[in-house]
Design a protein around this motif. Structure first.
Motif, PDB file in Angstrom:
ATOM      1  N   GLU A  86       0.829  -1.201   0.000  1.00  0.00           N
ATOM      2  CA  GLU A  86       0.000   0.000   0.000  1.00  0.00           C
ATOM      3  C   GLU A  86       0.869   1.259   0.000  1.00  0.00           C
ATOM      4  O   GLU A  86       0.580   2.226  -0.708  1.00  0.00           O
ATOM      5  N   MET A  87       1.951   1.239   0.760  1.00  0.00           N
ATOM      6  CA  MET A  87       2.860   2.376   0.810  1.00  0.00           C
ATOM      7  C   MET A  87       3.517   2.602  -0.550  1.00  0.00           C
ATOM      8  O   MET A  87       3.611   3.743  -1.013  1.00  0.00           O
ATOM      9  N   ALA A  88       3.943   1.540  -1.200  1.00  0.00           N
ATOM     10  CA  ALA A  88       4.576   1.657  -2.518  1.00  0.00           C
ATOM     11  C   ALA A  88       3.586   2.220  -3.535  1.00  0.00           C
ATOM     12  O   ALA A  88       3.959   3.040  -4.381  1.00  0.00           O
ATOM     13  N   ARG A  89       2.328   1.828  -3.465  1.00  0.00           N
ATOM     14  CA  ARG A  89       1.323   2.346  -4.393  1.00  0.00           C
ATOM     15  C   ARG A  89       1.132   3.848  -4.191  1.00  0.00           C
ATOM     16  O   ARG A  89       1.076   4.612  -5.155  1.00  0.00           O
ATOM     17  N   TYR A  90       1.042   4.282  -2.934  1.00  0.00           N
ATOM     18  CA  TYR A  90       0.908   5.704  -2.641  1.00  0.00           C
ATOM     19  C   TYR A  90       2.116   6.471  -3.182  1.00  0.00           C
ATOM     20  O   TYR A  90       1.968   7.483  -3.868  1.00  0.00           O
ATOM     21  N   PHE A  95       5.412  10.106  -6.771  1.00  0.00           N
ATOM     22  CA  PHE A  95       6.602  10.269  -7.608  1.00  0.00           C
ATOM     23  C   PHE A  95       6.243  10.535  -9.062  1.00  0.00           C
ATOM     24  O   PHE A  95       6.954  11.268  -9.749  1.00  0.00           O
ATOM     25  N   LYS A  96       5.142   9.986  -9.545  1.00  0.00           N
ATOM     26  CA  LYS A  96       4.728  10.286 -10.916  1.00  0.00           C
ATOM     27  C   LYS A  96       4.426  11.772 -11.070  1.00  0.00           C
ATOM     28  O   LYS A  96       4.834  12.401 -12.042  1.00  0.00           O
ATOM     29  N   VAL A  97       3.724  12.332 -10.106  1.00  0.00           N
ATOM     30  CA  VAL A  97       3.423  13.763 -10.156  1.00  0.00           C
ATOM     31  C   VAL A  97       4.710  14.574 -10.020  1.00  0.00           C
ATOM     32  O   VAL A  97       4.940  15.524 -10.766  1.00  0.00           O
ATOM     33  N   MET A  98       5.571  14.188  -9.104  1.00  0.00           N
ATOM     34  CA  MET A  98       6.821  14.917  -8.904  1.00  0.00           C
ATOM     35  C   MET A  98       7.711  14.866 -10.145  1.00  0.00           C
ATOM     36  O   MET A  98       8.300  15.868 -10.519  1.00  0.00           O
ATOM     37  N   TYR A  99       7.812  13.718 -10.793  1.00  0.00           N
ATOM     38  CA  TYR A  99       8.629  13.592 -12.003  1.00  0.00           C
ATOM     39  C   TYR A  99       8.125  14.532 -13.087  1.00  0.00           C
ATOM     40  O   TYR A  99       8.910  15.100 -13.829  1.00  0.00           O
ATOM     41  N   GLU A 100       6.822  14.669 -13.188  1.00  0.00           N
ATOM     42  CA  GLU A 100       6.241  15.508 -14.234  1.00  0.00           C
ATOM     43  C   GLU A 100       6.356  16.998 -13.931  1.00  0.00           C
ATOM     44  O   GLU A 100       6.312  17.814 -14.830  1.00  0.00           O
ATOM     45  N   THR A 101       6.483  17.351 -12.668  1.00  0.00           N
ATOM     46  CA  THR A 101       6.450  18.765 -12.306  1.00  0.00           C
ATOM     47  C   THR A 101       7.796  19.318 -11.875  1.00  0.00           C
ATOM     48  O   THR A 101       7.903  20.524 -11.643  1.00  0.00           O
ATOM     49  N   GLN A 102       8.800  18.485 -11.780  1.00  0.00           N
ATOM     50  CA  GLN A 102      10.119  18.963 -11.378  1.00  0.00           C
ATOM     51  C   GLN A 102      11.153  18.520 -12.404  1.00  0.00           C
ATOM     52  O   GLN A 102      11.415  17.332 -12.543  1.00  0.00           O
ATOM     53  N   PRO A 103      11.735  19.479 -13.101  1.00  0.00           N
ATOM     54  CA  PRO A 103      12.667  19.144 -14.180  1.00  0.00           C
ATOM     55  C   PRO A 103      13.903  18.423 -13.662  1.00  0.00           C
ATOM     56  O   PRO A 103      14.418  18.743 -12.604  1.00  0.00           O
ATOM     57  N   GLY A 104      14.321  17.446 -14.416  1.00  0.00           N
ATOM     58  CA  GLY A 104      15.559  16.763 -14.099  1.00  0.00           C
ATOM     59  C   GLY A 104      15.468  15.704 -13.025  1.00  0.00           C
ATOM     60  O   GLY A 104      16.428  14.960 -12.822  1.00  0.00           O
ATOM     61  N   VAL A 105      14.358  15.622 -12.305  1.00  0.00           N
ATOM     62  CA  VAL A 105      14.244  14.648 -11.218  1.00  0.00           C
ATOM     63  C   VAL A 105      14.336  13.230 -11.772  1.00  0.00           C
ATOM     64  O   VAL A 105      15.061  12.393 -11.229  1.00  0.00           O
ATOM     65  N   GLU A 114       7.887   3.886 -10.278  1.00  0.00           N
ATOM     66  CA  GLU A 114       7.544   2.630  -9.603  1.00  0.00           C
ATOM     67  C   GLU A 114       8.742   2.055  -8.852  1.00  0.00           C
ATOM     68  O   GLU A 114       8.609   1.605  -7.706  1.00  0.00           O
ATOM     69  N   GLU A 115       9.906   2.073  -9.506  1.00  0.00           N
ATOM     70  CA  GLU A 115      11.120   1.551  -8.861  1.00  0.00           C
ATOM     71  C   GLU A 115      11.512   2.412  -7.668  1.00  0.00           C
ATOM     72  O   GLU A 115      11.868   1.895  -6.600  1.00  0.00           O
ATOM     73  N   LEU A 116      11.444   3.733  -7.838  1.00  0.00           N
ATOM     74  CA  LEU A 116      11.775   4.639  -6.748  1.00  0.00           C
ATOM     75  C   LEU A 116      10.804   4.455  -5.585  1.00  0.00           C
ATOM     76  O   LEU A 116      11.213   4.452  -4.418  1.00  0.00           O
ATOM     77  N   ALA A 117       9.521   4.271  -5.896  1.00  0.00           N
ATOM     78  CA  ALA A 117       8.516   4.064  -4.847  1.00  0.00           C
ATOM     79  C   ALA A 117       8.791   2.789  -4.068  1.00  0.00           C
ATOM     80  O   ALA A 117       8.690   2.772  -2.834  1.00  0.00           O
ATOM     81  N   LYS A 118       9.150   1.728  -4.766  1.00  0.00           N
ATOM     82  CA  LYS A 118       9.430   0.446  -4.105  1.00  0.00           C
ATOM     83  C   LYS A 118      10.602   0.594  -3.142  1.00  0.00           C
ATOM     84  O   LYS A 118      10.523   0.192  -1.982  1.00  0.00           O
ATOM     85  N   VAL A 119      11.691   1.194  -3.617  1.00  0.00           N
ATOM     86  CA  VAL A 119      12.879   1.374  -2.781  1.00  0.00           C
ATOM     87  C   VAL A 119      12.580   2.308  -1.608  1.00  0.00           C
ATOM     88  O   VAL A 119      12.985   2.049  -0.470  1.00  0.00           O
ATOM     89  N   THR A 120      11.858   3.395  -1.884  1.00  0.00           N
ATOM     90  CA  THR A 120      11.530   4.360  -0.834  1.00  0.00           C
ATOM     91  C   THR A 120      10.618   3.731   0.212  1.00  0.00           C
ATOM     92  O   THR A 120      10.803   3.944   1.419  1.00  0.00           O
ATOM     93  N   ALA A 121       9.639   2.959  -0.233  1.00  0.00           N
ATOM     94  CA  ALA A 121       8.736   2.286   0.708  1.00  0.00           C
ATOM     95  C   ALA A 121       9.506   1.300   1.587  1.00  0.00           C
ATOM     96  O   ALA A 121       9.298   1.238   2.805  1.00  0.00           O
ATOM     97  N   GLU A 122      10.405   0.550   0.962  1.00  0.00           N
ATOM     98  CA  GLU A 122      11.212  -0.396   1.740  1.00  0.00           C
ATOM     99  C   GLU A 122      12.061   0.336   2.769  1.00  0.00           C
ATOM    100  O   GLU A 122      12.168  -0.097   3.921  1.00  0.00           O
ATOM    101  N   GLN A 123      12.660   1.456   2.365  1.00  0.00           N
ATOM    102  CA  GLN A 123      13.471   2.244   3.298  1.00  0.00           C
ATOM    103  C   GLN A 123      12.592   2.842   4.396  1.00  0.00           C
ATOM    104  O   GLN A 123      12.984   2.875   5.557  1.00  0.00           O
ATOM    105  N   ALA A 124      11.394   3.311   4.020  1.00  0.00           N
ATOM    106  CA  ALA A 124      10.475   3.866   5.016  1.00  0.00           C
ATOM    107  C   ALA A 124      10.121   2.813   6.057  1.00  0.00           C
ATOM    108  O   ALA A 124      10.093   3.108   7.257  1.00  0.00           O
ATOM    109  N   PHE A 125       9.875   1.600   5.606  1.00  0.00           N
ATOM    110  CA  PHE A 125       9.541   0.528   6.548  1.00  0.00           C
ATOM    111  C   PHE A 125      10.743   0.202   7.430  1.00  0.00           C
ATOM    112  O   PHE A 125      10.589  -0.035   8.630  1.00  0.00           O
ATOM    113  N   GLU A 126      11.928   0.218   6.841  1.00  0.00           N
ATOM    114  CA  GLU A 126      13.132  -0.041   7.632  1.00  0.00           C
ATOM    115  C   GLU A 126      13.317   1.031   8.699  1.00  0.00           C
ATOM    116  O   GLU A 126      13.649   0.733   9.845  1.00  0.00           O
ATOM    117  N   ASP A 127      13.078   2.292   8.316  1.00  0.00           N
ATOM    118  CA  ASP A 127      13.268   3.406   9.235  1.00  0.00           C
ATOM    119  C   ASP A 127      12.113   3.597  10.216  1.00  0.00           C
ATOM    120  O   ASP A 127      12.341   3.958  11.365  1.00  0.00           O
TER     121      ASP A 127
END
Length: 180
Positions: A86-90, A95-105, A114-127
């Motif tokens: 659920e966290m990765a889906r959120y 991140f899709k919105v951020m990628y579209e609205t922030q140049p170079g991200v 999707e890949e960034l969300a998966k890694v970030t969610a895993e890190q969030a759960f770890e932290d």
């Protein structure tokens, strides 16, 4: 579910209510891109979770308010917890919105939303999963959410589609920045 026509009609109404020109070419291009961004699974319709996730990035409000809204979107069964999936889906929506609205991200990250969300969610759960039960309570989620530096709201422009589109631009055009 909102198909493309219903989505466009809704956003046109929101933009007109905010005093904007819902029929300008730029506005129509932005609405079209928002549909593509919000439609995570590419099924030609935006469901409640996809819409709410995208809106959580665009709307105003405090971080605490946004954390509470985001958490409630994914606590499907009302048990007070969010799973890693659920966290990765959120985060994918964010991140899709951020990628579209922030140049170079996207180039900086070098991975899909999707890949960034998966890694970030895993890190969030770890932290944040302090009791290591494989799920986040609201308190754990909120602590992670409010301490995260990933909630930058200012972009400079998106480069290609549409030019110079920022979160601030979308918020101003739609009036969503005034809505908690």
């Amino acid at each position: 579910l909102l198909d493309r026509d219903a989505f466009e009609t809704c956003f046109e109404s929101v933009i007109e209510a905010a005093g904007g020109d819902a029929n300008s070419d730029r506005t129509l291009t932005i609405i079209d891109r928002l549909f593509e961004i919000f439609d995570q699974d590419g099924n030609g319709a935006v469901d409640f979770s996809e819409l709410a996730s995208g809106l959580s990035v665009l709307c105003g409000g405090s971080r605490d308010d946004k954390a509470a809204a985001a958490f409630s979107l994914y606590d499907y069964n009302g048990d007070g917890f969010i799973s890693l999936e659920e966290m990765a889906r959120y985060l994918t929506s964010v991140f899709k919105v951020m990628y579209e609205t922030q140049p170079g991200v996207a180039d900086q990250m070098g991975v899909s939303p999707e890949e960034l969300a998966k890694v970030t969610a895993e890190q969030a759960f770890e932290d944040a999963d302090l009791n290591h039960d494989g799920r986040l309570s609201f308190d754990e989620f909120q602590k992670w959410y409010t301490s995260s530096e990933n909630n930058n709201e200012d972009g400079v422009g998106s480069g290609q589609r549409p030019p110079h589109l920022t979160l601030s631009d979308i918020r101003k055009m739609s009036g969503l920045g005034k809505v908690d």
